[in-house]
Design a protein around this motif. Structure first.
Motif, PDB file in Angstrom:
ATOM      1  N   PHE A 176       6.786  33.737  22.980  1.00 34.91           N
ATOM      2  CA  PHE A 176       7.799  34.701  22.559  1.00 34.91           C
ATOM      3  C   PHE A 176       8.346  34.261  21.206  1.00 34.91           C
ATOM      4  O   PHE A 176       8.521  33.070  20.956  1.00 34.91           O
ATOM      5  CB  PHE A 176       8.922  34.758  23.599  1.00 34.91           C
ATOM      6  CG  PHE A 176       9.936  35.842  23.353  1.00 34.91           C
ATOM      7  CD1 PHE A 176       9.669  37.153  23.723  1.00 34.91           C
ATOM      8  CD2 PHE A 176      11.144  35.543  22.752  1.00 34.91           C
ATOM      9  CE1 PHE A 176      10.602  38.160  23.503  1.00 34.91           C
ATOM     10  CE2 PHE A 176      12.081  36.541  22.524  1.00 34.91           C
ATOM     11  CZ  PHE A 176      11.809  37.846  22.888  1.00 34.91           C
ATOM     12  N   ASP A 199       4.616  33.903  29.034  1.00 35.85           N
ATOM     13  CA  ASP A 199       5.501  34.958  28.536  1.00 35.85           C
ATOM     14  C   ASP A 199       6.713  34.362  27.824  1.00 35.85           C
ATOM     15  O   ASP A 199       7.184  34.894  26.804  1.00 35.85           O
ATOM     16  CB  ASP A 199       5.972  35.850  29.693  1.00 35.85           C
ATOM     17  CG  ASP A 199       4.853  36.707  30.265  1.00 35.85           C
ATOM     18  OD1 ASP A 199       3.827  36.886  29.572  1.00 35.85           O
ATOM     19  OD2 ASP A 199       5.004  37.192  31.400  1.00 35.85           O
ATOM     20  N   GLU A 200       7.196  33.252  28.345  1.00 31.31           N
ATOM     21  CA  GLU A 200       8.340  32.577  27.715  1.00 31.31           C
ATOM     22  C   GLU A 200       7.917  31.816  26.462  1.00 31.31           C
ATOM     23  O   GLU A 200       8.576  31.876  25.420  1.00 31.31           O
ATOM     24  CB  GLU A 200       8.983  31.627  28.714  1.00 31.31           C
ATOM     25  CG  GLU A 200      10.148  30.824  28.144  1.00 31.31           C
ATOM     26  CD  GLU A 200      10.713  29.821  29.133  1.00 31.31           C
ATOM     27  OE1 GLU A 200      11.679  29.121  28.774  1.00 31.31           O
ATOM     28  OE2 GLU A 200      10.192  29.724  30.259  1.00 31.31           O
ATOM     29  N   GLY A 219       0.138  38.130  26.381  1.00 29.26           N
ATOM     30  CA  GLY A 219       0.258  37.017  27.299  1.00 29.26           C
ATOM     31  C   GLY A 219      -1.063  36.499  27.831  1.00 29.26           C
ATOM     32  O   GLY A 219      -2.145  36.826  27.351  1.00 29.26           O
ATOM     33  N   ASP A 279      -4.096  33.004  25.549  1.00 27.09           N
ATOM     34  CA  ASP A 279      -3.345  34.258  25.486  1.00 27.09           C
ATOM     35  C   ASP A 279      -4.032  35.218  24.525  1.00 27.09           C
ATOM     36  O   ASP A 279      -4.690  34.805  23.571  1.00 27.09           O
ATOM     37  CB  ASP A 279      -1.889  34.025  25.092  1.00 27.09           C
ATOM     38  CG  ASP A 279      -1.712  33.539  23.665  1.00 27.09           C
ATOM     39  OD1 ASP A 279      -0.968  34.201  22.898  1.00 27.09           O
ATOM     40  OD2 ASP A 279      -2.301  32.508  23.304  1.00 27.09           O
ATOM     41  N   ALA A 328       7.219  39.377  22.066  1.00 26.72           N
ATOM     42  CA  ALA A 328       6.087  38.481  22.302  1.00 26.72           C
ATOM     43  C   ALA A 328       5.084  38.618  21.168  1.00 26.72           C
ATOM     44  O   ALA A 328       5.008  39.643  20.497  1.00 26.72           O
ATOM     45  CB  ALA A 328       5.427  38.829  23.631  1.00 26.72           C
ATOM     46  N   LYS A 331       1.621  32.344  34.122  1.00 30.71           N
ATOM     47  CA  LYS A 331       1.784  33.593  33.363  1.00 30.71           C
ATOM     48  C   LYS A 331       3.232  33.713  32.878  1.00 30.71           C
ATOM     49  O   LYS A 331       3.489  34.063  31.709  1.00 30.71           O
ATOM     50  CB  LYS A 331       1.431  34.807  34.209  1.00 30.71           C
ATOM     51  CG  LYS A 331       1.654  36.142  33.471  1.00 30.71           C
ATOM     52  CD  LYS A 331       1.440  37.320  34.378  1.00 30.71           C
ATOM     53  CE  LYS A 331       1.660  38.628  33.613  1.00 30.71           C
ATOM     54  NZ  LYS A 331       3.052  38.746  33.066  1.00 30.71           N
TER      55      LYS A 331
END
Length: 286
Positions: free
Chosen positions: A183, A179-180, A194, A141, A190, A175
């Protein structure tokens, strides 16, 4: 299900990827701006507690391009502590309550840049084995403090192309997982822009899952190096530096509070300096 050959193959590939990335980063340092000496990695062996295995910890500090970057490789084995065993049982790892042996190998990378316009980045790929199961995990990321849409697009496009030959759903699925995962709940945001993240990957076809994991590792340099090259000599001021240091504070909070790899490394007795390599050299909080 000892998988000695497969484990050896995976560990050797993670080590080879580590070697190529270290060489590429030192080449980038040679081309970096300024007259200061180009940075070089300080490499030392690491050992894991009372059980077995270890690795290589490679850290560069104060270079032309990188303020701090670590590229670590490890291959470790032993017996899981009760807390780690319980956590894996909760995740549904079969047989871990009867036989708590484990083996793990992988590469872990975090780069914090000199120039605030150049994005920080993280990447790791790994294989984990227990007598009852095996799986792959990893991802990468991008963590810019000053975001450029074209940089974000290039990073994601490269990952999308890497995922496509292996499964048409992998990029969108992983992806969303990134993103989860990346975070920061207590900040409500975030930590970056990502990338992809996956864990517990076991399709039943070890060769296919290993091929995908290799593709993720191979995609890293094409995804990141052009961004570093584009931004490493871009002029910056005190305001940009302040934004960089504040963003690093968010990165440190995430890695110390939420990151699964940090928690596992410290809980299983791996070298704490290697585990905490991801922390930035300097950070601040507003």
């Amino acid at each position: 299900m000892e998988m000695q050959a497969e484990r050896g193959q995976a560990a050797a590939w993670f080590r080879e990827l580590r070697d190529r990335i270290v060489a590429a980063f030192e080449t980038l340092e040679d081309a970096g701006p300024g007259d200061a000496p180009a940075g070089r990695f300080d490499v030392r062996e690491t050992r894991r507690g009372e059980d077995g295995g270890g690795g290589l910890m490679s850290v560069m500090r104060g270079g032309r391009v990188f303020e701090k970057v670590g590229v670590n490789w490890s291959a470790v084995h032993g017996t899981l502590a009760p807390a780690a065993r319980a956590a894996m049982a909760d995740r549904g790892v079969p047989g871990i309550d009867r036989d708590p042996r484990f083996w793990a190998s992988g590469i872990s990378l975090v780069a914090h840049m000199q120039n605030p316009h150049a994005p920080a980045v993280h990447m790791n790929t790994r294989m984990f084995w227990t007598p009852g199961a095996w799986w792959f995990g990893g991802g990468t990321d991008l963590n810019p403090c000053l975001e450029y849409a074209e940089d974000t697009a290039h990073f994601h496009d490269t990952l999308r192309l890497a995922c496509a030959p292996h499964d048409c759903d992998y990029y969108a699925r992983f992806k969303a997982w990134a993103d989860e995962y990346f975070f920061i709940p207590h900040r409500g945001r975030a930590r970056g822009v990502g990338g992809i993240f996956y864990d517990d990957l076991n399709s039943g076809d070890w060769a296919a899952d290993f091929a995908f994991t290799r593709a993720v590792g191979e995609a890293f340099l094409p995804a990141f190096l052009p961004l570093a090259e584009r931004r490493m000599a871009q002029p910056w001021d005190a305001k940009a530096r302040d934004a960089q240091l504040i963003h690093r504070g968010l990165y440190a909070e995430y890695n110390l509070v939420y990151d699964r790899g940090t928690k596992f490394g410290l809980a299983t007795g791996h070298d704490p300096e290697a585990v905490l390599m991801s922390l930035p050299p300097l950070a601040k909080w507003p």
